[in-house]
Motif scaffolding. Structure first.
Motif, PDB file in Angstrom:
ATOM      1  N   ARG A 111     -21.127   3.085  -5.254  1.00 18.56           N
ATOM      2  CA  ARG A 111     -21.480   3.791  -6.489  1.00 18.56           C
ATOM      3  C   ARG A 111     -20.538   4.939  -6.820  1.00 18.56           C
ATOM      4  NH1 ARG A 111     -22.477   4.942 -10.940  1.00 18.56           N
ATOM      5  NH2 ARG A 111     -24.485   5.094 -11.986  1.00 18.56           N
ATOM      6  N   ALA A 112     -19.911   5.566  -5.820  1.00 18.70           N
ATOM      7  CA  ALA A 112     -19.016   6.700  -6.091  1.00 18.70           C
ATOM      8  C   ALA A 112     -17.846   6.300  -6.972  1.00 18.70           C
ATOM      9  CB  ALA A 112     -18.505   7.298  -4.777  1.00 18.70           C
ATOM     10  N   ASP A 113     -17.461   5.024  -6.935  1.00 20.22           N
ATOM     11  CA  ASP A 113     -16.326   4.542  -7.726  1.00 20.22           C
ATOM     12  C   ASP A 113     -16.764   3.641  -8.881  1.00 20.22           C
ATOM     13  OD1 ASP A 113     -14.173   5.794  -6.259  1.00 20.22           O
ATOM     14  OD2 ASP A 113     -14.644   4.411  -4.635  1.00 20.22           O
ATOM     15  N   ILE A 114     -18.036   3.720  -9.251  1.00 24.19           N
ATOM     16  CA  ILE A 114     -18.539   2.957 -10.399  1.00 24.19           C
ATOM     17  C   ILE A 114     -19.160   3.938 -11.385  1.00 24.19           C
ATOM     18  CG2 ILE A 114     -20.047   1.102 -11.182  1.00 24.19           C
ATOM     19  CD1 ILE A 114     -20.048   0.024  -8.319  1.00 24.19           C
ATOM     20  N   PRO A 115     -18.538   4.167 -12.528  1.00 26.22           N
ATOM     21  CA  PRO A 115     -19.060   5.153 -13.479  1.00 26.22           C
ATOM     22  C   PRO A 115     -20.445   4.844 -14.017  1.00 26.22           C
ATOM     23  CG  PRO A 115     -16.778   4.616 -13.970  1.00 26.22           C
ATOM     24  CD  PRO A 115     -17.240   3.635 -12.948  1.00 26.22           C
ATOM     25  N   ALA A 116     -20.791   3.565 -14.164  1.00 27.48           N
ATOM     26  CA  ALA A 116     -22.085   3.222 -14.751  1.00 27.48           C
ATOM     27  C   ALA A 116     -22.552   1.863 -14.267  1.00 27.48           C
ATOM     28  CB  ALA A 116     -22.002   3.221 -16.279  1.00 27.48           C
ATOM     29  N   GLY A 129     -22.101   2.298 -24.297  1.00 28.78           N
ATOM     30  CA  GLY A 129     -22.065   3.649 -23.752  1.00 28.78           C
ATOM     31  C   GLY A 129     -21.568   3.675 -22.323  1.00 28.78           C
ATOM     32  N   ALA A 130     -21.986   2.681 -21.522  1.00 30.48           N
ATOM     33  CA  ALA A 130     -21.532   2.592 -20.138  1.00 30.48           C
ATOM     34  C   ALA A 130     -20.033   2.319 -20.071  1.00 30.48           C
ATOM     35  CB  ALA A 130     -22.304   1.489 -19.417  1.00 30.48           C
ATOM     36  N   VAL A 131     -19.552   1.444 -20.944  1.00 30.34           N
ATOM     37  CA  VAL A 131     -18.117   1.161 -20.997  1.00 30.34           C
ATOM     38  C   VAL A 131     -17.357   2.424 -21.388  1.00 30.34           C
ATOM     39  CG1 VAL A 131     -16.344  -0.121 -22.236  1.00 30.34           C
ATOM     40  CG2 VAL A 131     -18.389  -1.302 -21.446  1.00 30.34           C
ATOM     41  N   GLN A 132     -17.876   3.174 -22.349  1.00 33.27           N
ATOM     42  CA  GLN A 132     -17.223   4.422 -22.756  1.00 33.27           C
ATOM     43  C   GLN A 132     -17.158   5.402 -21.594  1.00 33.27           C
ATOM     44  OE1 GLN A 132     -15.913   5.043 -25.980  1.00 33.27           O
ATOM     45  NE2 GLN A 132     -14.974   6.732 -24.839  1.00 33.27           N
ATOM     46  N   TYR A 133     -18.228   5.478 -20.801  1.00 35.91           N
ATOM     47  CA  TYR A 133     -18.269   6.301 -19.595  1.00 35.91           C
ATOM     48  C   TYR A 133     -17.092   5.965 -18.686  1.00 35.91           C
ATOM     49  CZ  TYR A 133     -22.277   9.248 -18.181  1.00 35.91           C
ATOM     50  OH  TYR A 133     -23.141  10.283 -17.957  1.00 35.91           O
ATOM     51  N   ALA A 134     -16.907   4.658 -18.450  1.00 34.93           N
ATOM     52  CA  ALA A 134     -15.851   4.207 -17.540  1.00 34.93           C
ATOM     53  C   ALA A 134     -14.469   4.540 -18.079  1.00 34.93           C
ATOM     54  CB  ALA A 134     -15.980   2.707 -17.290  1.00 34.93           C
ATOM     55  N   ALA A 139      -9.744   8.217 -17.545  1.00 31.13           N
ATOM     56  CA  ALA A 139      -8.797   9.150 -18.166  1.00 31.13           C
ATOM     57  C   ALA A 139      -8.932  10.562 -17.611  1.00 31.13           C
ATOM     58  CB  ALA A 139      -9.007   9.163 -19.678  1.00 31.13           C
ATOM     59  N   GLY A 140      -9.831  10.757 -16.645  1.00 32.27           N
ATOM     60  CA  GLY A 140      -9.987  12.070 -16.022  1.00 32.27           C
ATOM     61  C   GLY A 140     -11.090  12.926 -16.597  1.00 32.27           C
ATOM     62  N   LYS A 141     -11.831  12.411 -17.566  1.00 28.33           N
ATOM     63  CA  LYS A 141     -12.938  13.151 -18.167  1.00 28.33           C
ATOM     64  C   LYS A 141     -14.232  12.708 -17.490  1.00 28.33           C
ATOM     65  CE  LYS A 141     -15.210  14.161 -22.572  1.00 28.33           C
ATOM     66  NZ  LYS A 141     -15.272  13.823 -24.039  1.00 28.33           N
TER      67      LYS A 141
END
Length: 236
Positions: A111-116, A129-134, A139-141
């Motif tokens: 999970r630490a390397d999966i944004p959503a 929204g989950a894709v946007q998270y990733a 990009a570092g945000k």
């Protein structure tokens, strides 16, 4: 409808059930994106080897359990985590019918390397929204819910059985009453200590995203053994 994902033209989809991959592909196509359904990997391929066969794409969406129809040694969670952690980052998320079930513990170790992580059947807004998270995390945000801070962690119990062994823990910076699951593989990798030798009441320190809303969204990194902490120290 217009795509909510600026700059995203091609989405790769990994799912061992063709009908489900095609249904997800249609969701992205409805938002003017091109969906690429990835073919079956070679039986002995690693996650990295499979990733190396992918054509150029802007984002990757992975089903978690790929063993229903494929003979593979990796899960979708591992595949997404390795895509996100590559030097040439490929933003990736996981979609699964097992969100919120016991099977989700096998997602948690990555999970630490999966944004959503999104449940299958989620509304299109949640998927996008989950894709946007990733994309933003690549990009570092990093979102507030994903930022990790050093905090004490108390081991309540160790469960070494099952496919995804875990320790039941309390994360002081997150909640003193709501237990969470810490994958034993992560604990043993970071501390070099066999989890079976850790009795209840053992204290750890770890970097954890303490603003996470759900226990299954907690990520544990840089775990170390800590001295026993008193109630007075915890109250500070």
């Amino acid at each position: 409808m217009t795509s909510q994902l600026e700059g995203v033209r091609t989405v790769g989809i990994v799912d061992d059930v063709t009908a489900e991959a095609e249904a997800l592909g249609r969701l992205f196509e409805d938002f003017d994106m091109r969906a690429l359904i990835m073919p079956r990997p070679e039986p002995r391929a690693t996650a990295e080897e499979y990733l190396s066969t992918f054509p150029p794409m802007d984002v990757l969406v992975c089903d978690h359990l790929l063993r229903n129809s494929w003979t593979v040694a990796f899960t979708g969670a591992e595949l997404a985590a390795r895509a996100n952690s590559r030097p040439e980052k490929l933003p990736a998320i996981v979609m699964s019918t097992h969100v919120g079930t016991h099977e989700a513990s096998s997602i948690h170790q990555w999970r630490a390397d999966i944004p959503a992580v999104v449940p299958k059947g989620a509304e299109s807004e949640q998927v996008l929204g989950a894709v946007q998270y990733a994309i933003e995390e690549a990009a570092g945000k990093v979102s507030r819910e994903r930022r990790r801070f050093r905090t004490p962690v108390e081991v309540l119990a160790v469960h070494p059985e099952g496919e995804s062994p875990y320790a039941e823990v309390l994360v002081s910076g997150w909640s003193l009453t709501r237990p969470a699951r810490l994958p034993l593989s992560r604990l043993e990798q970071d501390t070099g200590t066999s989890a079976g030798s850790l009795p209840p009441g053992t204290w750890l320190r770890a970097e954890v995203n303490c603003y996470a809303r759900q226990a299954e969204d907690l990520c544990f990194t840089h775990i170390t053994l800590a001295p026993q902490l008193s109630e007075e120290i915890l109250a500070l």
